[in-house]
Design a protein around this motif. Structure first.
Motif, PDB file in Angstrom:
ATOM      1  N   PHE A  23      21.566 -58.215 -24.655  1.00 19.08           N
ATOM      2  CA  PHE A  23      22.807 -57.678 -25.213  1.00 19.08           C
ATOM      3  C   PHE A  23      23.552 -56.764 -24.229  1.00 19.08           C
ATOM      4  CE2 PHE A  23      20.040 -58.523 -28.934  1.00 19.08           C
ATOM      5  CZ  PHE A  23      20.807 -59.553 -29.480  1.00 19.08           C
ATOM      6  N   ASP A  24      23.156 -56.817 -22.953  1.00 23.89           N
ATOM      7  CA  ASP A  24      23.901 -56.171 -21.864  1.00 23.89           C
ATOM      8  C   ASP A  24      24.065 -54.667 -22.103  1.00 23.89           C
ATOM      9  OD1 ASP A  24      25.015 -56.408 -19.373  1.00 23.89           O
ATOM     10  OD2 ASP A  24      27.025 -56.888 -20.096  1.00 23.89           O
ATOM     11  N   ASN A  25      22.993 -54.003 -22.519  1.00 26.21           N
ATOM     12  CA  ASN A  25      23.043 -52.561 -22.755  1.00 26.21           C
ATOM     13  C   ASN A  25      23.015 -51.787 -21.434  1.00 26.21           C
ATOM     14  OD1 ASN A  25      23.015 -52.943 -25.521  1.00 26.21           O
ATOM     15  ND2 ASN A  25      20.781 -52.793 -25.665  1.00 26.21           N
ATOM     16  N   THR A  26      23.568 -50.603 -21.455  1.00 18.81           N
ATOM     17  CA  THR A  26      23.458 -49.683 -20.324  1.00 18.81           C
ATOM     18  C   THR A  26      22.338 -48.702 -20.628  1.00 18.81           C
ATOM     19  OG1 THR A  26      25.813 -49.873 -19.803  1.00 18.81           O
ATOM     20  CG2 THR A  26      24.644 -47.952 -18.935  1.00 18.81           C
ATOM     21  N   TRP A  27      21.302 -48.710 -19.800  1.00 15.06           N
ATOM     22  CA  TRP A  27      20.148 -47.873 -20.095  1.00 15.06           C
ATOM     23  C   TRP A  27      19.369 -47.569 -18.813  1.00 15.06           C
ATOM     24  CZ3 TRP A  27      14.806 -49.428 -19.908  1.00 15.06           C
ATOM     25  CH2 TRP A  27      14.616 -50.737 -19.471  1.00 15.06           C
ATOM     26  N   ALA A  28      18.531 -46.551 -18.893  1.00 19.51           N
ATOM     27  CA  ALA A  28      17.660 -46.161 -17.785  1.00 19.51           C
ATOM     28  C   ALA A  28      16.377 -45.589 -18.358  1.00 19.51           C
ATOM     29  CB  ALA A  28      18.344 -45.124 -16.888  1.00 19.51           C
ATOM     30  N   ASN A  29      15.280 -45.836 -17.679  1.00 16.87           N
ATOM     31  CA  ASN A  29      14.025 -45.184 -18.048  1.00 16.87           C
ATOM     32  C   ASN A  29      14.146 -43.681 -17.825  1.00 16.87           C
ATOM     33  OD1 ASN A  29      12.066 -47.229 -18.871  1.00 16.87           O
ATOM     34  ND2 ASN A  29      12.310 -48.046 -16.800  1.00 16.87           N
ATOM     35  N   HIS A  30      13.593 -42.912 -18.742  1.00 19.05           N
ATOM     36  CA  HIS A  30      13.663 -41.459 -18.609  1.00 19.05           C
ATOM     37  C   HIS A  30      13.034 -40.989 -17.305  1.00 19.05           C
ATOM     38  CE1 HIS A  30      13.578 -37.209 -19.637  1.00 19.05           C
ATOM     39  NE2 HIS A  30      12.303 -37.203 -19.298  1.00 19.05           N
ATOM     40  N   VAL A  31      12.009 -41.674 -16.824  1.00 15.30           N
ATOM     41  CA  VAL A  31      11.282 -41.220 -15.641  1.00 15.30           C
ATOM     42  C   VAL A  31      11.923 -41.687 -14.342  1.00 15.30           C
ATOM     43  CG1 VAL A  31       9.099 -41.106 -16.886  1.00 15.30           C
ATOM     44  CG2 VAL A  31       9.741 -43.231 -15.733  1.00 15.30           C
ATOM     45  N   SER A  32      13.023 -42.442 -14.405  1.00 16.75           N
ATOM     46  CA  SER A  32      13.673 -42.906 -13.177  1.00 16.75           C
ATOM     47  C   SER A  32      14.313 -41.745 -12.431  1.00 16.75           C
ATOM     48  CB  SER A  32      14.722 -43.978 -13.495  1.00 16.75           C
ATOM     49  OG  SER A  32      14.098 -45.187 -13.878  1.00 16.75           O
ATOM     50  N   LYS A  33      14.531 -41.965 -11.121  1.00 21.38           N
ATOM     51  CA  LYS A  33      15.078 -40.908 -10.273  1.00 21.38           C
ATOM     52  C   LYS A  33      16.557 -40.674 -10.586  1.00 21.38           C
ATOM     53  CE  LYS A  33      11.183 -40.422  -8.230  1.00 21.38           C
ATOM     54  NZ  LYS A  33      10.938 -40.718  -6.823  1.00 21.38           N
ATOM     55  N   ASP A  34      17.019 -39.462 -10.278  1.00 20.26           N
ATOM     56  CA  ASP A  34      18.422 -39.144 -10.499  1.00 20.26           C
ATOM     57  C   ASP A  34      19.291 -39.938  -9.528  1.00 20.26           C
ATOM     58  OD1 ASP A  34      17.102 -37.615  -8.602  1.00 20.26           O
ATOM     59  OD2 ASP A  34      18.591 -36.037  -8.608  1.00 20.26           O
ATOM     60  N   ASN A  35      20.446 -40.364 -10.018  1.00 20.02           N
ATOM     61  CA  ASN A  35      21.372 -41.187  -9.239  1.00 20.02           C
ATOM     62  C   ASN A  35      22.276 -40.272  -8.419  1.00 20.02           C
ATOM     63  OD1 ASN A  35      23.392 -42.912  -8.273  1.00 20.02           O
ATOM     64  ND2 ASN A  35      23.246 -44.237 -10.064  1.00 20.02           N
ATOM     65  N   LEU A  36      22.078 -40.278  -7.109  1.00 18.70           N
ATOM     66  CA  LEU A  36      22.868 -39.424  -6.228  1.00 18.70           C
ATOM     67  C   LEU A  36      24.123 -40.111  -5.722  1.00 18.70           C
ATOM     68  CD1 LEU A  36      19.965 -37.930  -4.053  1.00 18.70           C
ATOM     69  CD2 LEU A  36      20.917 -37.060  -6.193  1.00 18.70           C
ATOM     70  N   ALA A  37      24.227 -41.422  -5.962  1.00 20.38           N
ATOM     71  CA  ALA A  37      25.333 -42.191  -5.393  1.00 20.38           C
ATOM     72  C   ALA A  37      26.537 -42.279  -6.324  1.00 20.38           C
ATOM     73  CB  ALA A  37      24.858 -43.603  -5.030  1.00 20.38           C
ATOM     74  N   MET A  39      14.165 -46.138  -8.324  1.00 21.83           N
ATOM     75  CA  MET A  39      14.981 -45.412  -7.367  1.00 21.83           C
ATOM     76  C   MET A  39      15.961 -46.353  -6.672  1.00 21.83           C
ATOM     77  SD  MET A  39      13.686 -42.615  -4.568  1.00 21.83           S
ATOM     78  CE  MET A  39      12.670 -43.755  -3.633  1.00 21.83           C
ATOM     79  N   GLY A  40      15.706 -47.674  -6.763  1.00 27.70           N
ATOM     80  CA  GLY A  40      16.560 -48.674  -6.154  1.00 27.70           C
ATOM     81  C   GLY A  40      16.182 -50.047  -6.641  1.00 27.70           C
ATOM     82  N   GLY A  41      16.548 -51.073  -5.871  1.00 27.63           N
ATOM     83  CA  GLY A  41      16.247 -52.443  -6.280  1.00 27.63           C
ATOM     84  C   GLY A  41      14.788 -52.809  -6.147  1.00 27.63           C
ATOM     85  N   ARG A  42      14.079 -52.140  -5.236  1.00 28.47           N
ATOM     86  CA  ARG A  42      12.638 -52.334  -5.069  1.00 28.47           C
ATOM     87  C   ARG A  42      11.940 -50.989  -5.132  1.00 28.47           C
ATOM     88  NH1 ARG A  42       9.699 -56.426  -3.414  1.00 28.47           N
ATOM     89  NH2 ARG A  42       8.275 -55.060  -2.257  1.00 28.47           N
ATOM     90  N   GLY A  43      10.607 -51.035  -5.165  1.00 28.66           N
ATOM     91  CA  GLY A  43       9.840 -49.804  -5.149  1.00 28.66           C
ATOM     92  C   GLY A  43       9.690 -49.154  -6.503  1.00 28.66           C
ATOM     93  N   LEU A  44       9.538 -49.959  -7.577  1.00 23.49           N
ATOM     94  CA  LEU A  44       9.264 -49.390  -8.893  1.00 23.49           C
ATOM     95  C   LEU A  44       7.931 -48.643  -8.851  1.00 23.49           C
ATOM     96  CD1 LEU A  44      10.301 -52.433 -11.125  1.00 23.49           C
ATOM     97  CD2 LEU A  44      11.615 -50.347 -10.697  1.00 23.49           C
ATOM     98  N   ASP A  45       7.936 -47.415  -9.375  1.00 19.85           N
ATOM     99  CA  ASP A  45       6.781 -46.533  -9.261  1.00 19.85           C
ATOM    100  C   ASP A  45       6.204 -46.289 -10.657  1.00 19.85           C
ATOM    101  OD1 ASP A  45       4.996 -45.030  -7.864  1.00 19.85           O
ATOM    102  OD2 ASP A  45       6.410 -43.493  -7.223  1.00 19.85           O
ATOM    103  N   PRO A  46       4.959 -46.706 -10.921  1.00 14.83           N
ATOM    104  CA  PRO A  46       4.423 -46.586 -12.283  1.00 14.83           C
ATOM    105  C   PRO A  46       4.106 -45.155 -12.678  1.00 14.83           C
ATOM    106  CG  PRO A  46       2.754 -47.454 -10.803  1.00 14.83           C
ATOM    107  CD  PRO A  46       4.030 -47.391 -10.016  1.00 14.83           C
ATOM    108  N   VAL A  47       4.422 -44.829 -13.920  1.00 10.96           N
ATOM    109  CA  VAL A  47       4.045 -43.561 -14.552  1.00 10.96           C
ATOM    110  C   VAL A  47       3.104 -43.919 -15.694  1.00 10.96           C
ATOM    111  CG1 VAL A  47       4.857 -41.523 -15.780  1.00 10.96           C
ATOM    112  CG2 VAL A  47       6.255 -42.517 -13.940  1.00 10.96           C
TER     113      VAL A  47
END
Length: 681
Positions: free
Chosen positions: A645-659, A73-81
Motif C-alpha cells: 500500500f506504498d506507506n511511508t515508514w521507518a524502523n524506530h531503530v534506523s539511523k537518523d537521516n542527515l541528507a 543507514m542506506g541501501g546496504r548494511g542492515l544492522d540487526p537489533v
C-alpha cells in the motif's frame, strides 16, 4: 602497523599444538530450543535460494522475526537489533568465523558479509545454551552455508538466478556450480547485484544506491575413517554505497575471508579444529558520491581510510557418555587489529583524526559445558567460560591537526585524558561467563524451559578507543570503561498439539556497567560524544502461535522490550516498540503464496540526550505479498510485493537521516515489486 602486545603470538603456538592434539568436533545443534528463530529452518536449498533472490541482502530474512529489528543507514548494511540490543552487543558468525567491520560508523556491519549467492541458513541466539562461540551479551546471528546437494548419482549440481526490482531499478545475478559427491566436493559461487536510489512511500528519493559483487570457492574431503578437511576462500567488493544516515558515503569496501577446518571421530564423539582469517579494507568520503560542503568558496573534502584484520582458531572436543551425557570443552584464540585515519586538505594527505589509532585486541578463551538427560522428559545443562582480553591503542601518542595548516594539535591519548582523565590506554579484562539451563516436558503437549546466564562483554574498539576531533564536534572513546556484565533469566512454555504450536516467553537482563553512549551539546553549537558505564535493565515478553494443516498455515508473533537506564531513571536509546507480525501461507504442489502484515506501535520512550534517538517514532502497518511457482522441473519463479500500500515508514531503530531535512530516520522503500528466475540442476 607495529605489534606491541604479546598475547597474539600464542595463536601460532596453539596452532602448532593443535596438529598433535586429539581435537574436538563442533557440536551439532541438537538444542534447537536455544533459538528464537531459525530462518528458513532446515528447508531445502531451493527454498532458500528463492527467498534470497527477492531480498536486498540475506539478513533481511530476519525481519519476519518480531524479536529482531533491522537498523537502516542506506541501501546496504542492515544492522540487526536483537531484543533491544545492537551493534557490539550482537555478534555475527559466518560459518563459525567471527568477522569485524572496518568502518567506525558501521557502514559495513558484519551481516553485510553474508553471501547473496549461496543463501546461508540464519539462526538467532539470545541465551547462553552453549559457550563454544563465546558468551552472548545481546544476541548472536549464526550463518551456516549448506553443503551442495547432489541428486541421485549426479556428480554435478548448481544454480543460476537472475532477478530485479522496479523501485531503485535493482538488478541481481548469481550462481554456483559444484563437482563431486556428498563426502568430497569443490564448489565455485559468485554474484553481482546493484540498485539506484529507491523512493519511499511519499515518492521522495532516498540515497541508497550500491553495487556489490562476490566470488568464492569452498571444498571438502572426507576419508573412510571419518577424518575431514574443509576449506573456503572468498572475496567481496562493495562499490559506491550511499548512506543518507551519515555525512559520508562508501565508494569502496573489500573483504577477503579464508577458513580451514579439520576434524575426525574420536571415542564417543569427535574433534574439530578451525582457523580463519578476515581482512576488510574500507574507504568513506564526502565527495565521491555527493557534493562536499563549501567554506569560503573552497570544497571541504574529507576521506577516511580504515581497515581491520582478524585471525582466529578454535579447537573443540565433544563426547557422549552412556547416551545420556554430552560433554564439550575447547579453547579458542583471536587477534584483531583496527586502524582508521581521516584525511583532509587539498590533496587529502593531511591527517585530521586518528579515529582508530592502531588498536589491537588479543583474546584467549577456554570453556567446558555439559548436558545430562536425567529422565526421558527432563534435561539439564551447564557451562562455564573464561576469556582473557588484552587491548591497546598503539598510535595513541601520535599527533594530528584537525585543520590543514592549523595550529591546534591533538593526540588520541591527550583526548582520552582531557575527556575522562584516562592516562593509560592498555586494558586487560578477565571475563568469566556461565549458564545453567533446564528443560522439562511435563505433559505430552507442553514443556517448560528455564535458562539463567551470566555473560561478560569487553567494550568494543569504538567504545574504548575511537578518537575523532573536528572544529564542530568530537567523538572520543573511554579506555577506562569496565566490562559489561549481563545477568539473564528466561522462562518459556513451548508446546504443540495436532496442527497447533505455541511458545510464550518472558525474560529479564540486568546489566551492570552497561556501556552508554551519550552526546554533550555545548553552548557554541558543538557536540561531544562520550561513553560511560551505567546500570541498566531490559525486560521483554514474546509470543508465537502457529497453525498448519499442510496446505494452509498461519503464524502470529509478538515481541515487546522495555529498556531502562536505572542510574538516570529514563529509557535506554534505540529500543524498538511493540511489534506484531501475522503471516498467512498457502502451499500446493510446489507453489507457495504468503501474505505478511507487520505492525509496530508508536515509540514514545526515547533518550534524545544520547544522540541515538533522533525523535519519537510513529507506529506503522506494512503489508507484503510473496510467492514461488515451479515453471518446469528445474526452473522456478519467485516474486514479492513489499509495502503493497506504498506507506511511508521507518524502523524506530534506523539511523537518523542527515541528507533530507525534515526526515528524522532513513525511510524504508515504498511499494517495490521484485521478481527472480532460478534454475537448478
Amino acid at each position: 602497523m607495529m605489534r606491541k602486545t604479546h598475547l597474539a603470538r600464542c595463536i601460532s603456538l596453539v596452532m602448532a599444538g593443535y596438529a598433535v592434539a586429539p581435537l574436538a568436533h563442533a557440536q551439532s545443534e541438537t538444542d534447537a530450543l536455544m533459538l528464537i528463530r531459525v530462518t528458513e529452518g532446515q528447508s531445502a536449498e531451493a527454498a532458500r535460494l528463492s527467498a534470497a533472490a527477492v531480498q536486498t541482502e540475506p539478513v533481511q530474512r530476519l525481519s519476519s522475526d518480531a524479536g529482531v529489528s533491522l537498523s537502516r543507514m542506506g541501501g546496504r548494511g542492515l544492522d540487526p537489533v536483537i531484543r533491544g540490543q545492537n551493534e557490539e552487543r550482537v555478534e555475527v558468525l559466518l560459518d563459525g568465523m567471527r568477522v569485524e567491520g572496518a568502518c567506525p560508523s558501521r557502514m559495513d556491519p558484519p551481516t553485510s558479509r553474508l553471501s547473496t549467492a549461496l543463501a546461508p541458513v540464519l539462526e538467532v541466539r539470545t541465551s547462553n545454551r552453549t559457550l563454544r562461540w563465546g558468551p552472548i551479551a545481546g544476541g548472536q546471528v549464526v550463518a551456516t552455508t549448506a553443503a551442495p546437494e547432489f541428486a541421485d548419482d549426479n556428480r554435478t549440481t548448481g544454480h543460476l538466478t537472475v532477478g530485479g526490482a522496479d523501485n531503485g531499478e535493482g538488478k541481481l545475478v548469481n550462481g554456483s556450480v559444484a563437482v563431486g559427491d556428498k563426502e568430497t566436493f569443490i564448489r565455485l559461487a559468485g554474484g553481482y547485484d546493484e540498485a539506484d536510489d529507491y523512493e519511499d512511500g511519499d515518492g521522495n528519493d532516498v540515497r541508497s544506491a550500491y553495487k556489490n559483487s562476490e566470488g568464492r570457492v569452498d571444498a571438502a574431503w572426507t576419508a573412510d575413517n571419518g577424518f575431514y578437511i574443509k576449506g573456503l576462500a572468498s572475496r567481496q567488493e562493495e562499490r559506491d554505497v550511499k548512506f543518507p544516515g551519515r555525512g559520508m558515503d562508501a565508494p569502496k569496501t573489500d573483504t577477503d575471508l579464508y577458513r580451514l577446518e579439520l576434524g575426525a571421530p574420536v571415542a564417543s564423539g569427535g574433534w574439530n579444529l578451525m582457523a580463519w582469517q578476515a581482512d576488510v579494507d574500507h574507504v568513506m568520503d564526502n565527495f565521491s558520491l555527493r557534493e562536499p560542503p563549501v567554506n569560503m568558496g573552497m570544497p571541504m573534502k574529507m576521506q577516511t581510510n580504515s581497515e581491520t584484520r582478524t585471525r582466529g582458531a578454535r579447537l573443540v572436543l565433544d563426547q557422549t557418555i552412556n547416551y545420556t551425557k554430552d560433554i564439550a570443552f575447547g579453547v579458542d584464540v583471536e587477534s584483531n587489529e583496527w586502524d582508521a585515519t581521516m584525511y583532509n586538505g587539498m590533496n587529502l594527505d593531511h591527517e585530521a583524526s586518528l579515529m582508530w589509532p592502531g588498536v589491537e585486541r588479543d583474546r584467549v578463551g577456554v570453556f567446558v559445558e555439559a548436558f545430562h538427560q536425567i529422565r526421558a522428559n527432563a534435561r539439564l545443562g551447564a557451562g562455564i567460560r573464561y576469556d582473557r582480553v588484552e587491548m591497546d591503542a598503539t598510535r595513541a601518542d601520535q599527533t594530528f591537526t584537525p585543520m590543514a595548516g592549523g595550529m591546534m594539535t591533538f593526540s588520541p591519548s591527550g583526548l582520552y585524558a582531557s575527556a575522562y582523565g584516562a592516562n593509560d590506554t592498555e586494558a586487560n579484562d578477565d571475563n568469566v561467563s556461565g549458564f545453567l539451563t533446564g528443560e522439562w516436558r511435563f505433559s505430552p503437549v507442553q514443556a517448560l524451559e528455564v535458562t539463567a546466564s551470566h555473560s561478560v562483554r569487553s567494550p568494543s574498539v569504538n567504545e574504548r578507543y575511537v578518537a575523532r576531533k573536528t572544529m564542530k564536534s568530537s567523538w572520543i572513546g573511554n579506555p577506562d570503561l569496565d566490562t559489561e556484565k549481563h545477568h539473564k533469566l528466561e522462562v518459556s512454555l513451548p508446546g504443540n498439539q495436532g496442527e497447533w504450536s505455541w511458545r510464550p516467553a518472558v525474560w529479564v537482563d540486568q546489566v551492570d556497567d552497561y556501556v552508554y553512549r551519550f552526546d554533550i551539546r555545548n553552548p557554541n553549537n558543538t557536540t561531544d560524544t562520550r561513553y560511560e558505564n551505567i546500570s541498566a535493565r531490559l525486560l521483554g515478553v514474546e509470543g508465537m502461535l502457529g497453525w498448519s494443516n499442510g496446505t494452509w498455515s498461519s503464524t502470529s508473533k509478538l515481541a515487546s522490550v522495555r529498556g531502562e537506564n536505572r542510574d538516570a531513571d529514563k529509557a535506554l536509546p534505540r529500543i524498538p516498540p511493540i511489534q506484531f507480525i501475522q503471516t498467512l501461507g498457502w502451499h500446493y504442489q510446489g507453489h507457495t503464496l504468503e501474505a505478511e502484515w507487520q505492525l509496530a506501535r508508536r515509540q514514545d520512550r526515547v533518550d534524545l540526550e544520547s544522540g541515538l534517538d533522533p525523535s519519537t517514532s510513529p507506529g506503522y502497518g506494512v503489508f507484503n505479498l510473496s510467492g514461488t511457482h515451479p515453471l518446469m522441473a528445474n526452473l522456478s519463479l519467485t516474486w514479492a510485493v513489499d509495502n503493497l500500500f506504498d506507506n511511508t515508514w521507518a524502523n524506530h531503530v534506523s539511523k537518523d537521516n542527515l541528507a533530507d531535512s525534515g526526515v528524522f530516520r532513513v525511510n524504508e522503500p515504498g511499494r517495490t515489486l521484485r521478481a527472480a528466475l532460478t534454475a537448478r540442476w
